[in-house]
Write an enzyme that holds these catalytic residues in place. Sequence first.
Site, mmCIF file in Angstrom:
data_model
loop_
_atom_site.group_PDB
_atom_site.id
_atom_site.type_symbol
_atom_site.label_atom_id
_atom_site.label_comp_id
_atom_site.label_asym_id
_atom_site.label_seq_id
_atom_site.Cartn_x
_atom_site.Cartn_y
_atom_site.Cartn_z
ATOM 1 N N ASP A 147 -12.083 14.950 -22.183
ATOM 2 C CA ASP A 147 -13.013 15.185 -22.637
ATOM 3 C C ASP A 147 -13.224 15.253 -24.211
ATOM 4 O O ASP A 147 -12.182 15.426 -24.773
ATOM 5 C CB ASP A 147 -13.672 16.722 -22.414
ATOM 6 C CG ASP A 147 -15.007 17.150 -22.237
ATOM 7 O OD1 ASP A 147 -15.577 16.714 -23.289
ATOM 8 O OD2 ASP A 147 -15.632 17.494 -21.223
ATOM 9 N N ASP A 148 -14.355 14.701 -24.810
ATOM 10 C CA ASP A 148 -14.363 14.691 -26.129
ATOM 11 C C ASP A 148 -14.984 15.816 -26.917
ATOM 12 O O ASP A 148 -14.907 16.092 -28.191
ATOM 13 C CB ASP A 148 -15.255 13.473 -26.666
ATOM 14 C CG ASP A 148 -16.883 13.746 -26.227
ATOM 15 O OD1 ASP A 148 -16.970 14.355 -25.166
ATOM 16 O OD2 ASP A 148 -17.627 13.203 -26.895
ATOM 17 N N ASP A 191 -14.454 13.313 -18.134
ATOM 18 C CA ASP A 191 -15.851 13.468 -18.586
ATOM 19 C C ASP A 191 -16.520 12.075 -18.671
ATOM 20 O O ASP A 191 -15.656 11.163 -18.800
ATOM 21 C CB ASP A 191 -15.765 14.117 -19.983
ATOM 22 C CG ASP A 191 -17.376 14.293 -20.460
ATOM 23 O OD1 ASP A 191 -18.087 14.615 -19.620
ATOM 24 O OD2 ASP A 191 -17.588 14.093 -21.778
ATOM 25 N N MET A 193 -19.476 11.096 -20.560
ATOM 26 C CA MET A 193 -20.030 10.749 -21.538
ATOM 27 C C MET A 193 -19.100 10.816 -22.885
ATOM 28 O O MET A 193 -18.823 11.927 -23.322
ATOM 29 C CB MET A 193 -21.401 11.344 -22.168
ATOM 30 C CG MET A 193 -22.372 11.240 -20.930
ATOM 31 S SD MET A 193 -22.887 9.482 -20.590
ATOM 32 C CE MET A 193 -23.560 9.117 -22.062
ATOM 33 N N ASP A 470 26.753 -0.470 31.322
ATOM 34 C CA ASP A 470 27.305 -1.682 30.963
ATOM 35 C C ASP A 470 26.868 -2.823 31.990
ATOM 36 O O ASP A 470 27.132 -2.462 33.376
ATOM 37 C CB ASP A 470 28.677 -1.524 30.661
ATOM 38 C CG ASP A 470 29.280 -2.916 30.186
ATOM 39 O OD1 ASP A 470 29.113 -3.142 28.931
ATOM 40 O OD2 ASP A 470 29.774 -3.802 30.911
ATOM 41 N N ASN A 478 26.448 -15.102 31.702
ATOM 42 C CA ASN A 478 26.021 -16.017 30.439
ATOM 43 C C ASN A 478 26.695 -17.333 30.416
ATOM 44 O O ASN A 478 25.803 -18.402 30.248
ATOM 45 C CB ASN A 478 26.312 -15.345 29.156
ATOM 46 C CG ASN A 478 25.272 -14.699 28.480
ATOM 47 O OD1 ASN A 478 23.986 -14.977 28.500
ATOM 48 N ND2 ASN A 478 25.604 -13.814 27.501
ATOM 49 N N ASP A 487 19.743 -13.309 27.910
ATOM 50 C CA ASP A 487 18.633 -12.920 27.057
ATOM 51 C C ASP A 487 17.663 -12.275 27.947
ATOM 52 O O ASP A 487 17.256 -10.956 27.686
ATOM 53 C CB ASP A 487 18.359 -13.785 25.721
ATOM 54 C CG ASP A 487 19.225 -13.797 24.593
ATOM 55 O OD1 ASP A 487 20.373 -13.122 24.868
ATOM 56 O OD2 ASP A 487 19.086 -14.633 23.826
ATOM 57 N N GLU A 513 25.998 -6.189 25.812
ATOM 58 C CA GLU A 513 25.366 -5.728 26.978
ATOM 59 C C GLU A 513 25.647 -4.328 27.445
ATOM 60 O O GLU A 513 25.285 -3.944 28.515
ATOM 61 C CB GLU A 513 25.978 -6.770 28.438
ATOM 62 C CG GLU A 513 27.286 -6.414 28.402
ATOM 63 C CD GLU A 513 28.315 -7.082 27.718
ATOM 64 O OE1 GLU A 513 29.362 -7.371 28.025
ATOM 65 O OE2 GLU A 513 27.833 -7.903 26.525
#
Length: 601
Positions: A147-148, A191, A193, A470, A478, A487, A513
Amino acid sequence: MMSDEYRKTILVIEDNPLNLKLARDLIRIQGYDVFEAQNAETGIELATLHDPDLILMDIELPGISGLEATQRIRNDPELCEIPVIALSANAMEEDKAKALVAGCDDYITKPIDIRSFPETIHRYLPKPEDRENPPEASRGHRILVVDDDHLNIKLLAAQLVSKGYLVSTANDGEAALTIVATDRPDLILLDIMMPGIDGYEVTERLKADAETRDIPIILVTALTGDDEKRRGLEAGADEFINKPLNYPELEARVSSLLRLKEYQDQIVSRKQSENLMVKGLIKKEDAILEDPNLPTVLIVEDDLTNAKLLSRYLTMMPCHLEVVNTGEQAIQIAALKKIDIMLLDIILPTMDGFEVCKAIKTSEHTIPIQVVMITSLTDTQSKLKGIEAGTDDFLVKPINKDELHARLRSLLKKKAYIDRLRAKVEGALYAAITDKLTGVYNHGYLKHFLELEFNRSKKHKHNLGLLMVDVDDFKKFNDQYGHQCGDRALSMIAKTMKSKIRDIDLVARYGGEEFSIVLPYADLTVAKNVASRLLEAVSNHLEVDTVPVARLSVSIGISIFPDLCETPEDLLKTADLALYQAKNRGKNQYCVYEKNEMLRN
């Protein structure tokens, strides 16, 4: 604040996800803990493990009906004293009579009456103490006053310091920008202004900077016109207050904005254990991305003429509209749908706007909703009461269309930012704690979760089960069918395991696994039942869709705390030893760890 030691628990057994969610939110708003089950068998199992203080039982359940489940509870010496309240969509007197004959203590008709729901619950449980923290004005928050006028600064700073805030000051816009750049305040009172750069431009610059846009700004001015207020909101200001200042109102607005900032900061900085590998995933310099879906505005107004007027004003904005005329309906819709802004009349039948706002701002699910209270009341006390309830903004009747649009644009921007932060955190957390291949939790999160559950089990003296699972002969599988097929098989086994456990249990990929399943509140009998279900589901029903002729099986090791386990590492080690024994005994079976020998059931 109510001590966790005395928190009451309610078990909800309900198969409809929307009804379950509504009941959960209403229970949590009342200050109780909640457990959930979607069928009677799981519900009875949870009741045995948790010993809840109250059970809400849906009558129409898949498999065992709610009435039969209630009879079982009444015949169980360990559960028979727990009050049971029936939930049913049927409002016939004979249905209520059936529930009471089966052993239910009371009856709630669906859809749930939000206002009477707490009263029914409180007949069987003591009303919890208010869970909100007592007001804490400052918590060390830093506020910049700009504020001024030196006298204005002196008066305002003295008022804030008396409330425990840390105050810095600036006499013009340039000085304010310099201070913010070097010492980030938690809130700015600005402020409008001022010579040189006015408050509008300071606001625009701060809100355009990713480093400062989160700082709440309250514009303070002697100007009272709607154009000035609209300009301030469009510049990005969070609040607008007029001189001469009403200090109780100012204090309430400061407190409200600081709570919102704390919430935003919590979303940004929230981390799980070991940071959940999220560090660096959330960057403050990211630009705000607008939600591709239109926002939804909920109008809560019992006056048809006012509701139509608001709806007509909002047709000029890109948004979806919902209109209800009671507070109970508003809370119910907010719990079930994504609402961005709630335009909430204060004067409503049965449940006023203050109560609605408090309920909305108490639930974690609905707290991001931006609530704008609309009222013909202009006294300060009504505004203070609304701010304390958690409202985000006020509009006074008769509504100015342009001001309404400006405020909604400002609030939508704030809401979009909060939602994006939440989504980024949740997305980052999900990516950081889950196994990419199988979709179950990863090894890092398993260690964290197991430690938390172990400590909780130790503190509250209840059991904790652990299964090490497991896949048998997975290397051979696999090699024969290829890694892509392998997967796929792991993903299907993970999905199968998730479908065979309770909601409170956790499945994680331990590595390769091998999987782990954490079973809170589970004794040896529960753990064996889970293991049996998994063995049967995998060996007899799981077919890898790419290789339908192939059959897989799993071996399982079981260990239970507190049996011979003093640390989470002990639990993992003993379950692994039991798994090793199951492998040695021919696979496709489970073994339980015991100190001197491994006994196969």
